[in-house]
Enzyme design. Sequence first.
Site, mmCIF file in Angstrom:
data_model
loop_
_atom_site.group_PDB
_atom_site.id
_atom_site.type_symbol
_atom_site.label_atom_id
_atom_site.label_comp_id
_atom_site.label_asym_id
_atom_site.label_seq_id
_atom_site.Cartn_x
_atom_site.Cartn_y
_atom_site.Cartn_z
ATOM 1 N N GLY A 19 0.865 -1.178 0.000
ATOM 2 C CA GLY A 19 0.000 0.000 0.000
ATOM 3 C C GLY A 19 0.901 1.227 0.000
ATOM 4 N N ARG A 61 9.839 -0.174 -5.115
ATOM 5 C CA ARG A 61 8.556 -0.243 -5.834
ATOM 6 C C ARG A 61 8.564 0.892 -6.858
ATOM 7 N NH1 ARG A 61 3.986 -2.993 -3.390
ATOM 8 N NH2 ARG A 61 3.509 -3.364 -5.570
ATOM 9 N N CYS A 129 -8.445 -4.393 -4.308
ATOM 10 C CA CYS A 129 -7.125 -4.449 -3.661
ATOM 11 C C CYS A 129 -7.214 -4.022 -2.194
ATOM 12 C CB CYS A 129 -6.118 -3.602 -4.428
ATOM 13 S SG CYS A 129 -4.397 -3.950 -3.956
ATOM 14 N N ASP A 200 -1.946 4.687 -6.487
ATOM 15 C CA ASP A 200 -0.489 4.597 -6.358
ATOM 16 C C ASP A 200 0.153 5.825 -6.954
ATOM 17 O OD1 ASP A 200 0.407 1.926 -5.123
ATOM 18 O OD2 ASP A 200 -1.336 1.474 -6.334
ATOM 19 N N ASN A 210 -3.140 2.422 -10.447
ATOM 20 C CA ASN A 210 -3.521 1.683 -9.233
ATOM 21 C C ASN A 210 -3.445 0.190 -9.567
ATOM 22 O OD1 ASN A 210 -4.513 1.868 -6.447
ATOM 23 N ND2 ASN A 210 -6.347 0.899 -7.238
ATOM 24 N N LYS A 236 0.485 11.443 -3.755
ATOM 25 C CA LYS A 236 0.490 10.416 -4.813
ATOM 26 C C LYS A 236 0.760 11.034 -6.183
ATOM 27 C CE LYS A 236 -0.945 7.215 -1.884
ATOM 28 N NZ LYS A 236 -2.177 6.502 -1.772
HETATM 29 C C1 RUB Z 1 -1.877 -1.476 -3.325
HETATM 30 C C2 RUB Z 1 -2.746 -0.568 -4.115
HETATM 31 C C3 RUB Z 1 -3.459 0.491 -3.334
HETATM 32 C C4 RUB Z 1 -2.624 1.775 -3.343
HETATM 33 C C5 RUB Z 1 -3.136 2.789 -2.344
HETATM 34 O O1 RUB Z 1 -0.969 -2.162 -4.160
HETATM 35 O O2 RUB Z 1 -2.854 -0.610 -5.323
HETATM 36 O O3 RUB Z 1 -4.706 0.806 -3.904
HETATM 37 O O4 RUB Z 1 -1.279 1.479 -3.025
HETATM 38 O O5 RUB Z 1 -2.952 2.315 -1.034
HETATM 39 P P1 RUB Z 1 0.169 -3.098 -3.498
HETATM 40 P P2 RUB Z 1 -2.886 3.302 0.210
HETATM 41 O O6 RUB Z 1 -0.550 -4.080 -2.623
HETATM 42 O O7 RUB Z 1 0.853 -3.716 -4.680
HETATM 43 O O8 RUB Z 1 1.090 -2.195 -2.709
HETATM 44 O O9 RUB Z 1 -4.231 3.958 0.273
HETATM 45 O O10 RUB Z 1 -2.628 2.390 1.369
HETATM 46 O O11 RUB Z 1 -1.797 4.280 -0.039
#
Ligand code: RUB
Length: 314
Positions: A19, A61, A129, A200, A210, A236
Amino acid sequence: MIPEVEKICNDIRAMRIQGAREVAKTAFRALNMEAQATEAVHTQELLSDLLETADELASTRPTEPMLRNSLRYAFSQIKKNKPSDIIEFKEIMAHEEKVFLKNLDLSISAIAEYGAKEIRPGSTVLVHCHSHTVVAILRRTQELDKDVRVICTETRPRYQGRITARELVEAGLDVTMVVDSAARLMLEQEKVETVLVGADAVTSRGDLFNKIGTSMIALSAYETQIPFYSAAELYKFDPATLWGQMEKIEERDPAEVFNANEIPGLKIRNPAFDVTLAKYITAYITEMGIVPPQGVISMVYNKMGIENPMNNKR
Ligand code: RUB
Protein backbone atom coordinates in the site's frame (compact mmCIF):
# COMPACT_ATOMS: atom_id res chain seq x y z
CA MET A 1 23.23 0.56 4.70
CA ILE A 2 22.40 -0.83 8.14
CA PRO A 3 20.90 -4.38 8.23
CA GLU A 4 17.56 -3.09 9.63
CA VAL A 5 17.12 -0.84 6.59
CA GLU A 6 18.16 -3.64 4.23
CA LYS A 7 15.46 -5.77 5.84
CA ILE A 8 12.90 -2.99 5.31
CA CYS A 9 13.85 -2.81 1.59
CA ASN A 10 13.33 -6.56 1.31
CA ASP A 11 10.02 -6.41 3.16
CA ILE A 12 8.75 -3.72 0.79
CA ARG A 13 9.91 -5.67 -2.29
CA ALA A 14 8.27 -8.86 -0.99
CA MET A 15 5.12 -6.84 -0.16
CA ARG A 16 5.21 -7.73 3.52
CA ILE A 17 4.73 -3.97 3.66
CA GLN A 18 2.24 -2.87 0.99
CA GLY A 19 0.00 0.00 0.00
CA ALA A 20 1.53 3.26 -1.17
CA ARG A 21 1.19 5.25 2.04
CA GLU A 22 2.51 2.48 4.28
CA VAL A 23 5.48 2.04 1.94
CA ALA A 24 6.17 5.80 2.02
CA LYS A 25 5.87 5.99 5.81
CA THR A 26 8.18 3.03 6.31
CA ALA A 27 10.72 4.43 3.86
CA PHE A 28 10.83 7.72 5.75
CA ARG A 29 11.33 5.83 9.02
CA ALA A 30 14.09 3.77 7.40
CA LEU A 31 15.91 6.89 6.22
CA ASN A 32 15.80 8.28 9.73
CA MET A 33 17.01 4.94 11.18
CA GLU A 34 19.97 5.09 8.83
CA ALA A 35 20.71 8.68 9.91
CA GLN A 36 20.51 7.85 13.62
CA ALA A 37 22.84 4.86 13.24
CA THR A 38 25.46 6.73 11.24
CA GLU A 39 29.15 6.63 11.99
CA ALA A 40 29.81 9.50 9.59
CA VAL A 41 31.84 12.37 10.96
CA HIS A 42 30.88 15.12 8.51
CA THR A 43 27.39 16.17 7.47
CA GLN A 44 28.36 15.88 3.80
CA GLU A 45 29.36 12.25 4.34
CA LEU A 46 26.05 11.51 6.06
CA LEU A 47 24.13 13.27 3.29
CA SER A 48 25.74 11.15 0.58
CA ASP A 49 25.10 7.94 2.63
CA LEU A 50 21.46 8.92 2.95
CA LEU A 51 21.18 9.66 -0.76
CA GLU A 52 22.40 6.12 -1.46
CA THR A 53 19.93 4.67 1.03
CA ALA A 54 17.13 6.75 -0.50
CA ASP A 55 17.99 5.43 -3.98
CA GLU A 56 17.76 1.88 -2.68
CA LEU A 57 14.45 2.56 -0.91
CA ALA A 58 13.00 4.32 -3.97
CA SER A 59 13.90 1.39 -6.21
CA THR A 60 11.89 -1.12 -4.14
CA ARG A 61 8.56 -0.24 -5.83
CA PRO A 62 8.87 1.63 -9.15
CA THR A 63 5.24 2.82 -9.39
CA GLU A 64 5.22 4.76 -6.12
CA PRO A 65 5.61 8.55 -6.35
CA MET A 66 4.50 8.90 -2.72
CA LEU A 67 7.58 6.94 -1.72
CA ARG A 68 9.83 9.17 -3.84
CA ASN A 69 8.03 12.36 -2.76
CA SER A 70 8.41 11.52 0.91
CA LEU A 71 12.15 10.93 0.54
CA ARG A 72 12.43 14.16 -1.45
CA TYR A 73 10.66 15.96 1.36
CA ALA A 74 13.24 14.68 3.87
CA PHE A 75 16.11 16.02 1.75
CA SER A 76 14.36 19.34 1.16
CA GLN A 77 14.09 19.81 4.94
CA ILE A 78 17.80 19.01 5.40
CA LYS A 79 18.65 21.52 2.69
CA LYS A 80 16.41 24.15 4.25
CA ASN A 81 17.71 23.68 7.80
CA LYS A 82 21.42 23.38 6.86
CA PRO A 83 22.61 21.28 9.83
CA SER A 84 26.05 22.39 11.02
CA ASP A 85 27.03 19.04 12.54
CA ILE A 86 25.97 15.40 12.76
CA ILE A 87 24.03 15.88 16.00
CA GLU A 88 21.92 18.63 14.48
CA PHE A 89 21.48 16.55 11.31
CA LYS A 90 20.08 13.67 13.37
CA GLU A 91 17.79 16.00 15.32
CA ILE A 92 16.36 17.43 12.11
CA MET A 93 15.73 13.95 10.69
CA ALA A 94 14.01 12.78 13.90
CA HIS A 95 11.89 15.91 14.03
CA GLU A 96 10.94 15.73 10.34
CA GLU A 97 9.89 12.11 10.67
CA LYS A 98 7.45 13.11 13.40
CA VAL A 99 6.12 16.05 11.36
CA PHE A 100 5.78 13.91 8.23
CA LEU A 101 3.92 11.09 9.98
CA LYS A 102 1.66 13.52 11.86
CA ASN A 103 0.74 15.25 8.59
CA LEU A 104 -0.05 11.92 6.97
CA ASP A 105 -2.35 11.09 9.90
CA LEU A 106 -4.12 14.42 9.45
CA SER A 107 -4.45 13.79 5.70
CA ILE A 108 -5.98 10.36 6.05
CA SER A 109 -8.47 11.63 8.64
CA ALA A 110 -9.52 14.44 6.29
CA ILE A 111 -9.88 12.00 3.38
CA ALA A 112 -11.91 9.63 5.56
CA GLU A 113 -14.23 12.49 6.48
CA TYR A 114 -14.72 13.73 2.89
CA GLY A 115 -15.05 10.21 1.52
CA ALA A 116 -17.53 9.01 4.14
CA LYS A 117 -19.78 12.02 3.42
CA GLU A 118 -19.87 11.03 -0.24
CA ILE A 119 -21.25 7.55 0.48
CA ARG A 120 -25.02 7.24 0.87
CA PRO A 121 -26.34 5.45 3.98
CA GLY A 122 -27.39 1.87 3.25
CA SER A 123 -25.62 1.83 -0.12
CA THR A 124 -23.20 -0.71 -1.59
CA VAL A 125 -19.59 0.15 -2.43
CA LEU A 126 -17.26 -1.92 -4.58
CA VAL A 127 -13.54 -1.82 -3.71
CA HIS A 128 -10.43 -3.36 -5.25
CA CYS A 129 -7.12 -4.45 -3.66
CA HIS A 130 -6.08 -3.10 -0.26
CA SER A 131 -5.76 0.61 0.33
CA HIS A 132 -5.31 1.97 3.85
CA THR A 133 -7.03 5.14 2.65
CA VAL A 134 -10.10 3.33 1.34
CA VAL A 135 -10.34 1.29 4.53
CA ALA A 136 -10.16 4.53 6.56
CA ILE A 137 -13.12 5.96 4.59
CA LEU A 138 -15.20 2.83 5.06
CA ARG A 139 -14.35 2.63 8.77
CA ARG A 140 -15.53 6.21 9.06
CA THR A 141 -18.88 5.34 7.42
CA GLN A 142 -19.25 2.68 10.09
CA GLU A 143 -18.55 5.19 12.88
CA LEU A 144 -21.24 7.37 11.32
CA ASP A 145 -23.68 4.40 11.35
CA LYS A 146 -24.11 4.55 7.59
CA ASP A 147 -24.70 0.83 7.31
CA VAL A 148 -22.67 0.49 4.11
CA ARG A 149 -22.29 -2.85 2.31
CA VAL A 150 -18.98 -3.64 0.65
CA ILE A 151 -18.13 -5.89 -2.28
CA CYS A 152 -14.41 -6.53 -2.39
CA THR A 153 -12.39 -8.28 -5.07
CA GLU A 154 -9.89 -10.90 -3.95
CA THR A 155 -7.18 -9.18 -6.08
CA ARG A 156 -5.07 -11.78 -7.85
CA PRO A 157 -2.25 -12.67 -7.73
CA ARG A 158 -1.38 -11.46 -4.18
CA TYR A 159 -4.90 -11.47 -2.69
CA GLN A 160 -4.68 -8.09 -0.99
CA GLY A 161 -8.50 -8.16 -1.05
CA ARG A 162 -8.27 -10.54 1.89
CA ILE A 163 -6.57 -7.85 3.98
CA THR A 164 -9.36 -5.43 3.05
CA ALA A 165 -12.02 -8.02 3.86
CA ARG A 166 -10.53 -8.84 7.25
CA GLU A 167 -10.11 -5.19 8.27
CA LEU A 168 -13.63 -4.22 7.19
CA VAL A 169 -15.33 -7.23 8.77
CA GLU A 170 -13.45 -6.45 11.99
CA ALA A 171 -14.75 -2.89 11.74
CA GLY A 172 -18.29 -4.30 11.62
CA LEU A 173 -19.11 -3.77 7.93
CA ASP A 174 -21.10 -6.20 5.82
CA VAL A 175 -18.51 -7.52 3.34
CA THR A 176 -18.77 -9.90 0.38
CA MET A 177 -15.70 -11.09 -1.50
CA VAL A 178 -15.72 -12.01 -5.18
CA VAL A 179 -13.12 -13.09 -7.73
CA ASP A 180 -11.75 -10.15 -9.71
CA SER A 181 -13.57 -11.12 -12.90
CA ALA A 182 -16.95 -10.95 -11.11
CA ALA A 183 -16.66 -7.20 -10.58
CA ARG A 184 -18.66 -6.28 -13.70
CA LEU A 185 -21.52 -8.59 -12.78
CA MET A 186 -21.55 -7.37 -9.16
CA LEU A 187 -21.93 -3.74 -10.20
CA GLU A 188 -25.41 -4.51 -11.52
CA GLN A 189 -26.49 -7.53 -9.49
CA GLU A 190 -25.54 -5.97 -6.16
CA LYS A 191 -26.74 -2.50 -7.19
CA VAL A 192 -23.39 -0.91 -6.41
CA GLU A 193 -23.71 2.89 -6.02
CA THR A 194 -20.03 3.77 -5.65
CA VAL A 195 -16.75 2.27 -6.80
CA LEU A 196 -13.91 3.30 -4.50
CA VAL A 197 -10.23 2.50 -5.02
CA GLY A 198 -6.92 3.81 -3.73
CA ALA A 199 -4.11 5.36 -5.76
CA ASP A 200 -0.49 4.60 -6.36
CA ALA A 201 0.20 7.45 -8.74
CA VAL A 202 -1.75 10.38 -10.15
CA THR A 203 -0.43 12.09 -13.26
CA SER A 204 -0.56 15.70 -14.44
CA ARG A 205 -3.47 14.72 -16.72
CA GLY A 206 -5.37 13.29 -13.77
CA ASP A 207 -4.89 9.68 -14.88
CA LEU A 208 -4.69 7.09 -12.12
CA PHE A 209 -2.19 4.28 -11.63
CA ASN A 210 -3.52 1.68 -9.23
CA LYS A 211 -3.60 -2.09 -8.71
CA ILE A 212 -3.89 -4.15 -11.88
CA GLY A 213 -7.55 -4.60 -12.73
CA THR A 214 -8.58 -1.11 -11.59
CA SER A 215 -9.00 0.16 -15.16
CA MET A 216 -11.32 -2.73 -16.13
CA ILE A 217 -13.50 -1.96 -13.13
CA ALA A 218 -13.47 1.76 -14.04
CA LEU A 219 -14.59 0.95 -17.60
CA SER A 220 -17.42 -1.20 -16.26
CA ALA A 221 -18.44 1.55 -13.84
CA TYR A 222 -18.43 4.08 -16.69
CA GLU A 223 -20.56 1.81 -18.84
CA THR A 224 -23.05 1.23 -16.03
CA GLN A 225 -22.94 4.92 -14.97
CA ILE A 226 -21.73 4.21 -11.46
CA PRO A 227 -19.50 6.91 -9.93
CA PHE A 228 -15.85 5.87 -9.71
CA TYR A 229 -13.71 7.52 -6.99
CA SER A 230 -10.06 7.23 -6.09
CA ALA A 231 -8.96 8.11 -2.56
CA ALA A 232 -5.59 9.75 -3.06
CA GLU A 233 -3.39 11.84 -0.84
CA LEU A 234 -1.80 14.64 -2.88
CA TYR A 235 1.57 12.99 -2.20
CA LYS A 236 0.49 10.42 -4.81
CA PHE A 237 0.93 13.05 -7.50
CA ASP A 238 3.99 12.38 -9.63
CA PRO A 239 5.70 15.68 -10.52
CA ALA A 240 7.74 13.94 -13.25
CA THR A 241 4.53 13.57 -15.27
CA LEU A 242 4.36 17.39 -15.55
CA TRP A 243 7.27 17.11 -17.96
CA GLY A 244 5.73 14.28 -19.94
CA GLN A 245 7.48 11.40 -18.22
CA MET A 246 5.35 8.26 -18.15
CA GLU A 247 4.80 6.44 -14.89
CA LYS A 248 6.59 3.08 -14.91
CA ILE A 249 4.46 0.00 -14.35
CA GLU A 250 6.10 -2.44 -11.99
CA GLU A 251 6.42 -5.94 -13.46
CA ARG A 252 6.64 -8.54 -10.70
CA ASP A 253 7.89 -12.12 -10.48
CA PRO A 254 5.84 -14.41 -12.81
CA ALA A 255 5.95 -17.06 -10.07
CA GLU A 256 3.33 -14.98 -8.19
CA VAL A 257 0.90 -15.92 -10.98
CA PHE A 258 1.75 -19.55 -11.72
CA ASN A 259 4.70 -21.95 -11.77
CA ALA A 260 5.55 -21.74 -15.48
CA ASN A 261 7.68 -24.90 -15.25
CA GLU A 262 4.46 -26.90 -15.10
CA ILE A 263 3.78 -26.01 -18.75
CA PRO A 264 7.10 -25.90 -20.60
CA GLY A 265 7.13 -23.06 -23.12
CA LEU A 266 4.51 -21.00 -21.27
CA LYS A 267 5.18 -17.30 -20.86
CA ILE A 268 3.75 -15.35 -17.93
CA ARG A 269 3.52 -11.63 -17.32
CA ASN A 270 2.70 -10.04 -13.98
CA PRO A 271 2.18 -6.28 -14.18
CA ALA A 272 1.27 -4.92 -10.74
CA PHE A 273 -0.59 -1.79 -11.82
CA ASP A 274 -2.60 -0.35 -14.69
CA VAL A 275 -3.71 3.08 -15.79
CA THR A 276 -7.25 4.43 -15.61
CA LEU A 277 -7.75 7.47 -17.79
CA ALA A 278 -9.08 10.63 -16.19
CA LYS A 279 -12.27 10.49 -18.25
CA TYR A 280 -13.40 7.38 -16.38
CA ILE A 281 -12.79 8.92 -12.95
CA THR A 282 -15.62 10.85 -11.30
CA ALA A 283 -13.34 12.47 -8.73
CA TYR A 284 -10.33 12.09 -6.46
CA ILE A 285 -10.94 12.24 -2.73
CA THR A 286 -7.96 14.17 -1.40
CA GLU A 287 -7.09 15.70 1.97
CA MET A 288 -8.04 19.10 0.53
CA GLY A 289 -11.44 18.03 -0.71
CA ILE A 290 -13.06 16.12 -3.55
CA VAL A 291 -11.90 17.20 -6.99
CA PRO A 292 -12.40 16.07 -10.56
CA PRO A 293 -9.23 14.63 -12.13
CA GLN A 294 -8.47 17.93 -13.92
CA GLY A 295 -8.43 19.73 -10.55
CA VAL A 296 -5.70 17.66 -8.93
CA ILE A 297 -2.87 19.82 -10.25
CA SER A 298 -4.34 23.00 -8.76
CA MET A 299 -4.70 21.21 -5.43
CA VAL A 300 -1.08 20.13 -5.57
CA TYR A 301 0.07 23.70 -6.32
CA ASN A 302 -2.14 24.92 -3.51
CA LYS A 303 -0.84 22.42 -0.97
CA MET A 304 2.80 22.97 -1.83
CA GLY A 305 2.29 26.76 -1.84
CA ILE A 306 3.50 26.95 -5.44
CA GLU A 307 2.11 29.52 -7.86
CA ASN A 308 0.63 27.69 -10.87
CA PRO A 309 2.91 28.81 -13.75
CA MET A 310 -0.08 28.75 -16.12
CA ASN A 311 -1.72 31.58 -14.12
CA ASN A 312 0.90 34.02 -15.39
CA LYS A 313 0.45 33.10 -19.05
CA ARG A 314 -1.55 35.61 -21.06
C1 RUB B 1 -1.88 -1.48 -3.33
C2 RUB B 1 -2.75 -0.57 -4.11
C3 RUB B 1 -3.46 0.49 -3.33
C4 RUB B 1 -2.62 1.77 -3.34
C5 RUB B 1 -3.14 2.79 -2.34
O1 RUB B 1 -0.97 -2.16 -4.16
O2 RUB B 1 -2.85 -0.61 -5.32
O3 RUB B 1 -4.71 0.81 -3.90
O4 RUB B 1 -1.28 1.48 -3.03
O5 RUB B 1 -2.95 2.32 -1.03
P1 RUB B 1 0.17 -3.10 -3.50
P2 RUB B 1 -2.89 3.30 0.21
O6 RUB B 1 -0.55 -4.08 -2.62
O7 RUB B 1 0.85 -3.72 -4.68
O8 RUB B 1 1.09 -2.20 -2.71
O9 RUB B 1 -4.23 3.96 0.27
O10 RUB B 1 -2.63 2.39 1.37
O11 RUB B 1 -1.80 4.28 -0.04
